[in-house]
Motif scaffolding. Structure first.
Motif, PDB file in Angstrom:
ATOM      1  N   HIS A 185       0.850  -1.187   0.000  1.00 56.03           N
ATOM      2  CA  HIS A 185       0.000   0.000   0.000  1.00 56.03           C
ATOM      3  C   HIS A 185       0.890   1.242   0.000  1.00 56.03           C
ATOM      4  O   HIS A 185       1.463   1.614   1.020  1.00 56.03           O
ATOM      5  CB  HIS A 185      -0.916  -0.027   1.225  1.00 56.03           C
ATOM      6  CG  HIS A 185      -1.988   1.015   1.165  1.00 56.03           C
ATOM      7  ND1 HIS A 185      -2.707   1.294   0.030  1.00 56.03           N
ATOM      8  CD2 HIS A 185      -2.460   1.855   2.112  1.00 56.03           C
ATOM      9  CE1 HIS A 185      -3.569   2.256   0.262  1.00 56.03           C
ATOM     10  NE2 HIS A 185      -3.443   2.626   1.514  1.00 56.03           N
ATOM     11  N   THR A 186       1.017   1.850  -1.182  1.00 58.13           N
ATOM     12  CA  THR A 186       1.999   2.931  -1.324  1.00 58.13           C
ATOM     13  C   THR A 186       1.706   4.122  -0.424  1.00 58.13           C
ATOM     14  O   THR A 186       2.618   4.767   0.070  1.00 58.13           O
ATOM     15  CB  THR A 186       2.072   3.417  -2.784  1.00 58.13           C
ATOM     16  OG1 THR A 186       0.757   3.646  -3.252  1.00 58.13           O
ATOM     17  CG2 THR A 186       2.746   2.388  -3.651  1.00 58.13           C
ATOM     18  N   ARG A 187       0.428   4.403  -0.210  1.00 64.98           N
ATOM     19  CA  ARG A 187       0.084   5.574   0.601  1.00 64.98           C
ATOM     20  C   ARG A 187       0.493   5.422   2.061  1.00 64.98           C
ATOM     21  O   ARG A 187       0.588   6.408   2.797  1.00 64.98           O
ATOM     22  CB  ARG A 187      -1.412   5.862   0.530  1.00 64.98           C
ATOM     23  CG  ARG A 187      -1.753   6.564  -0.757  1.00 64.98           C
ATOM     24  CD  ARG A 187      -3.175   7.043  -0.821  1.00 64.98           C
ATOM     25  NE  ARG A 187      -3.399   7.614  -2.147  1.00 64.98           N
ATOM     26  CZ  ARG A 187      -3.141   8.893  -2.449  1.00 64.98           C
ATOM     27  NH1 ARG A 187      -2.666   9.704  -1.530  1.00 64.98           N
ATOM     28  NH2 ARG A 187      -3.350   9.325  -3.664  1.00 64.98           N
ATOM     29  N   SER A 188       0.745   4.189   2.461  1.00 64.40           N
ATOM     30  CA  SER A 188       1.157   4.003   3.851  1.00 64.40           C
ATOM     31  C   SER A 188       2.645   4.294   4.039  1.00 64.40           C
ATOM     32  O   SER A 188       3.129   4.378   5.163  1.00 64.40           O
ATOM     33  CB  SER A 188       0.837   2.576   4.319  1.00 64.40           C
ATOM     34  OG  SER A 188       1.593   1.648   3.564  1.00 64.40           O
ATOM     35  N   PHE A 189       3.362   4.436   2.936  1.00 68.76           N
ATOM     36  CA  PHE A 189       4.791   4.766   3.044  1.00 68.76           C
ATOM     37  C   PHE A 189       4.985   6.249   2.754  1.00 68.76           C
ATOM     38  O   PHE A 189       4.784   6.713   1.628  1.00 68.76           O
ATOM     39  CB  PHE A 189       5.617   3.903   2.081  1.00 68.76           C
ATOM     40  CG  PHE A 189       7.100   4.163   2.184  1.00 68.76           C
ATOM     41  CD1 PHE A 189       7.811   3.760   3.306  1.00 68.76           C
ATOM     42  CD2 PHE A 189       7.779   4.810   1.162  1.00 68.76           C
ATOM     43  CE1 PHE A 189       9.175   4.001   3.416  1.00 68.76           C
ATOM     44  CE2 PHE A 189       9.149   5.057   1.262  1.00 68.76           C
ATOM     45  CZ  PHE A 189       9.844   4.653   2.390  1.00 68.76           C
ATOM     46  N   GLU A 190       5.352   6.946   3.787  1.00 66.83           N
ATOM     47  CA  GLU A 190       5.352   8.404   3.757  1.00 66.83           C
ATOM     48  C   GLU A 190       6.178   9.013   2.622  1.00 66.83           C
ATOM     49  O   GLU A 190       5.751   9.960   1.968  1.00 66.83           O
ATOM     50  CB  GLU A 190       5.883   8.920   5.106  1.00 66.83           C
ATOM     51  CG  GLU A 190       5.419  10.309   5.417  1.00 66.83           C
ATOM     52  CD  GLU A 190       6.080  10.820   6.696  1.00 66.83           C
ATOM     53  OE1 GLU A 190       5.987  12.027   6.946  1.00 66.83           O
ATOM     54  OE2 GLU A 190       6.676  10.005   7.432  1.00 66.83           O
ATOM     55  N   ASN A 191       7.373   8.455   2.409  1.00 64.56           N
ATOM     56  CA  ASN A 191       8.278   9.072   1.433  1.00 64.56           C
ATOM     57  C   ASN A 191       8.142   8.531   0.023  1.00 64.56           C
ATOM     58  O   ASN A 191       9.069   8.643  -0.772  1.00 64.56           O
ATOM     59  CB  ASN A 191       9.723   8.892   1.890  1.00 64.56           C
ATOM     60  CG  ASN A 191      10.013   9.735   3.110  1.00 64.56           C
ATOM     61  OD1 ASN A 191       9.488  10.844   3.234  1.00 64.56           O
ATOM     62  ND2 ASN A 191      10.812   9.203   4.006  1.00 64.56           N
ATOM     63  N   TYR A 192       7.026   7.941  -0.288  1.00 62.13           N
ATOM     64  CA  TYR A 192       6.894   7.357  -1.619  1.00 62.13           C
ATOM     65  C   TYR A 192       7.023   8.442  -2.688  1.00 62.13           C
ATOM     66  O   TYR A 192       6.367   9.479  -2.619  1.00 62.13           O
ATOM     67  CB  TYR A 192       5.545   6.639  -1.777  1.00 62.13           C
ATOM     68  CG  TYR A 192       5.510   5.762  -3.006  1.00 62.13           C
ATOM     69  CD1 TYR A 192       6.137   4.530  -3.006  1.00 62.13           C
ATOM     70  CD2 TYR A 192       4.891   6.188  -4.183  1.00 62.13           C
ATOM     71  CE1 TYR A 192       6.153   3.724  -4.135  1.00 62.13           C
ATOM     72  CE2 TYR A 192       4.896   5.398  -5.318  1.00 62.13           C
ATOM     73  CZ  TYR A 192       5.532   4.168  -5.291  1.00 62.13           C
ATOM     74  OH  TYR A 192       5.550   3.386  -6.411  1.00 62.13           O
ATOM     75  N   GLY A 193       7.901   8.185  -3.679  1.00 62.46           N
ATOM     76  CA  GLY A 193       8.102   9.159  -4.750  1.00 62.46           C
ATOM     77  C   GLY A 193       9.405   9.930  -4.641  1.00 62.46           C
ATOM     78  O   GLY A 193       9.711  10.762  -5.478  1.00 62.46           O
ATOM     79  N   GLN A 194      10.196   9.665  -3.621  1.00 61.03           N
ATOM     80  CA  GLN A 194      11.415  10.469  -3.419  1.00 61.03           C
ATOM     81  C   GLN A 194      12.451  10.240  -4.508  1.00 61.03           C
ATOM     82  O   GLN A 194      13.164  11.168  -4.896  1.00 61.03           O
ATOM     83  CB  GLN A 194      12.041  10.186  -2.042  1.00 61.03           C
ATOM     84  CG  GLN A 194      12.372   8.741  -1.792  1.00 61.03           C
ATOM     85  CD  GLN A 194      12.988   8.529  -0.405  1.00 61.03           C
ATOM     86  OE1 GLN A 194      14.005   9.100  -0.071  1.00 61.03           O
ATOM     87  NE2 GLN A 194      12.344   7.714   0.410  1.00 61.03           N
ATOM     88  N   LEU A 195      12.530   9.031  -5.037  1.00 60.81           N
ATOM     89  CA  LEU A 195      13.549   8.738  -6.034  1.00 60.81           C
ATOM     90  C   LEU A 195      13.181   9.333  -7.395  1.00 60.81           C
ATOM     91  O   LEU A 195      14.018   9.831  -8.118  1.00 60.81           O
ATOM     92  CB  LEU A 195      13.739   7.225  -6.149  1.00 60.81           C
ATOM     93  CG  LEU A 195      14.954   6.739  -6.923  1.00 60.81           C
ATOM     94  CD1 LEU A 195      16.247   7.234  -6.287  1.00 60.81           C
ATOM     95  CD2 LEU A 195      14.955   5.218  -6.992  1.00 60.81           C
ATOM     96  N   SER A 196      11.895   9.288  -7.704  1.00 62.81           N
ATOM     97  CA  SER A 196      11.469   9.812  -8.998  1.00 62.81           C
ATOM     98  C   SER A 196      11.001  11.259  -8.905  1.00 62.81           C
ATOM     99  O   SER A 196      10.479  11.823  -9.861  1.00 62.81           O
ATOM    100  CB  SER A 196      10.362   8.933  -9.578  1.00 62.81           C
ATOM    101  OG  SER A 196       9.394   8.643  -8.603  1.00 62.81           O
ATOM    102  N   THR A 197      11.195  11.867  -7.736  1.00 59.00           N
ATOM    103  CA  THR A 197      10.791  13.253  -7.472  1.00 59.00           C
ATOM    104  C   THR A 197       9.374  13.558  -7.948  1.00 59.00           C
ATOM    105  O   THR A 197       9.123  14.528  -8.656  1.00 59.00           O
ATOM    106  CB  THR A 197      11.758  14.287  -8.100  1.00 59.00           C
ATOM    107  OG1 THR A 197      11.823  14.063  -9.508  1.00 59.00           O
ATOM    108  CG2 THR A 197      13.132  14.184  -7.506  1.00 59.00           C
ATOM    109  N   GLN A 198       8.495  12.674  -7.592  1.00 61.35           N
ATOM    110  CA  GLN A 198       7.092  12.913  -7.931  1.00 61.35           C
ATOM    111  C   GLN A 198       6.266  12.758  -6.670  1.00 61.35           C
ATOM    112  O   GLN A 198       6.538  11.888  -5.847  1.00 61.35           O
ATOM    113  CB  GLN A 198       6.618  11.870  -8.936  1.00 61.35           C
ATOM    114  CG  GLN A 198       7.351  11.926 -10.247  1.00 61.35           C
ATOM    115  CD  GLN A 198       6.424  11.636 -11.394  1.00 61.35           C
ATOM    116  OE1 GLN A 198       5.673  12.489 -11.815  1.00 61.35           O
ATOM    117  NE2 GLN A 198       6.468  10.423 -11.889  1.00 61.35           N
TER     118      GLN A 198
END
Length: 465
Positions: free
Chosen positions: A145-158
């Motif tokens: 569940h991606t929304r449960s991981f706070e920093n999701y998107g940090q690598l792709s800067t999105q």
RNA sequence: GGCGGCAUAGCCAAGUGGUAAGGCAGGGGUCUGCAAAACCCCUAUUCCCCGGUUCAAAUCCGGGUGUCGCCUCCA
């Protein structure tokens, strides 16, 4: 000068500092083995091998790992089409991978883990993610569940909202959210599968890397690398899973190579515009391919064509010819003349080469230094006297710098057959008696046999075509 | 639509403030019996365009244009 490298995570060049002393833990995403590799696949194999070998040259103890994805949709499909078992098909292309990359000067990794051999660790990994509330089971599948991981998107800067907006809507979705991704997929009938707490199935694509890294290298590694197209979603997802579970950084440095293009379009299996290494090395020396790839910076996009490969070959030939000519002169030369300035020059060029490598592995510039050195050596060869020591220094420096890139600069030495030796002697006699017609005839004859003669003040020099 | 990369000579390709590396191809010359190899000289007053900052910009800032890619399996 210390090594600096470009970190995708920070979008900056950073000084490279390993976690533990001299040890470098490095993981490179490997191929899905359902076909021979194309040169687009060869690029990361070559550039990260070059990086690994340069780190080793620089005194680091590198633990280098690269995986094989030996279970996934594409392999299952290919196996079905060919009427083969999945493990047999994977085995075949793993061997082919090793053969092709070895030809390109790539050393085997210290560890080449496979998905099929990592099943218990993968399952445990998923169980723990469910326990921590980051993943959920849904009709035999398990999703992160991606929304449960706070920093999701940090690598792709999105931001997760931006990703959400672009996400395609899937039909009959078992996911809670379109951005969730599969950790475990329930088996379809007659499909290869493994037992799990959620029923028979197999792992999703991203989880293998997280599980393998944790199993073999630990919770945090130094360098995690792969092709640029892996940064999203593959690496983003790996990072999310691993950091959600381990509660620590997955990797300090993330590195991505640019892709190879054909007519300015990405080369990929899906587009069908690919050239297999397996086929290419039938007509081209593998070291030319490696040299071609290293002549540009690993992060830049690189166009591929036959004529560009030919240009690279001409350039490499030039360096190799110089080494050959230096060696030829060695046979004749006495210790005449001052060697010191030339030894100093070689040392200076070597340092310049290393400085370029230290700067984010700038092989394009490093190669240009090699050309500078080649030119200096050729200028030296113009002189009528030469010192053995100077010649030796030129040869050993060029060869050493070539070795750092795993591009052989010494042409292979194969002796001439006796009848060819005889023809050369006959030609020498003909030239002495000014019978140039006969001399040229013999030269042409030898050319047809693939031997090229060059007359120099120091005697006859020959090379193979 | 969101995000990112790239744009430098005929071709390839470096270069993040100090006056355009290197390779391939091409032209001229030297050497050579002729070649080959090599050396020397020449080939971008200019870095996609328009503004701005600065003593100084290919490099920094703003705005465009083109192109490739990611957002779906992909190295």
């Amino acid at each position: 000068m210390a090594i600096h490298l470009y970190n995708t995570l920070s979008r900056k060049k950073e000084k490279f500092i390993p976690l533990e002393g001299n040890t470098v833990k490095m993981y490179v995403c490997g191929p899905t083995v359902y076909n021979y590799i194309h040169i687009g696949n060869a690029r990361p194999a070559i550039v990260f091998d070059m990086i690994r070998q340069y780190l080793t040259y620089s005194g680091y103890d590198v633990q280098y790992m690269s995986n094989f994805t030996d279970v996934d949709d594409k392999i299952i499909r290919a196996a079905k089409e060919l009427g083969e078992e999945v493990p047999a098909l994977a085995e075949k292309f793993i061997s082919a991978y090793h053969e092709d990359t070895a030809a390109l000067g790539v050393k085997k990794a210290d560890l080449h883990p496979r998905v099929m051999d990592t099943m218990p660790e993968i399952i445990t990994f998923i169980e723990l993610l469910i326990e921590k509330g980051y993943a959920y089971e849904s009709q035999g599948d398990v999703y992160f569940h991606t929304r449960s991981f706070e920093n999701y998107g940090q690598l792709s800067t999105q931001s997760i909202e931006d990703l959400q907006a672009g996400a395609r809507i899937e039909t009959g979705d078992k996911k809670r959210d379109p951005l969730d991704f599969a950790l475990w997929k329930a088996a379809k009938p007659d499909e290869i599968s493994w037992e799990s707490p959620w029923g028979d199935g197999r792992p999703g694509w991203h989880i293998e890397c997280s599980a393998m890294v944790k199993k073999y290298l630990g919770d945090t590694i130094d360098i995690h690398a792969g092709g640029q197209d892996l940064s999203f979603p593959h690496h983003e997802n790996e990072l999310a899973q691993s950091e959600a579970l381990n509660e620590t950084k997955m990797a300090n440095y993330w590195m991505h190579n640019g892709y190879i293009q054909i007519d300015n379009e990405k080369m990929s299996k899906s587009l069908g515009n690919f050239i297999l290494v397996h086929d290419l090395i039938k007509h081209h020396k593998p070291e030319v391919i490696r040299f071609f790839i290293l002549q540009s910076h690993y992060r830049s996009p690189l166009n591929f064509s036959e004529s560009l490969l030919e240009s690279a070959k001409s350039g490499l030939d030039r360096i190799q010819t110089t080494v050959r000519n230096l060696k030829h002169r060695m046979k004749e030369s006495a210790d005449l003349g001052e060697a010191k300035p030339w030894i100093a020059l070689a040392a200076e060029k070597k340092q310049a080469f290393l400085n370029e490598m230290d700067d984010d592995f700038n092989t394009a510039n490093a190669v240009s230094v090699l050309f500078d050195l080649t030119k200096a050596a050729n200028q030296y060869l113009q002189e009528s006297h030469s010192s053995k020591l100077a010649l030796e220094t030129f040869i050993s420096t060029i060869v050493e710098l070539g070795d750092i890139l795993s591009v052989p600069m010494e042409p292979e030495e194969r002796l001439l057959d006796e009848d060819i030796e005889q023809l050369i002697e006959e030609r020498t006699a003909a030239r002495k008696s000014k019978d140039f017609a006969r001399a040229d005839e013999i030269r042409d004859q030898l050319k047809d046999m693939g031997i090229i003669l060059e007359d120099t003040p120091q005697g006859i020099r020959w090379k193979r075509e």
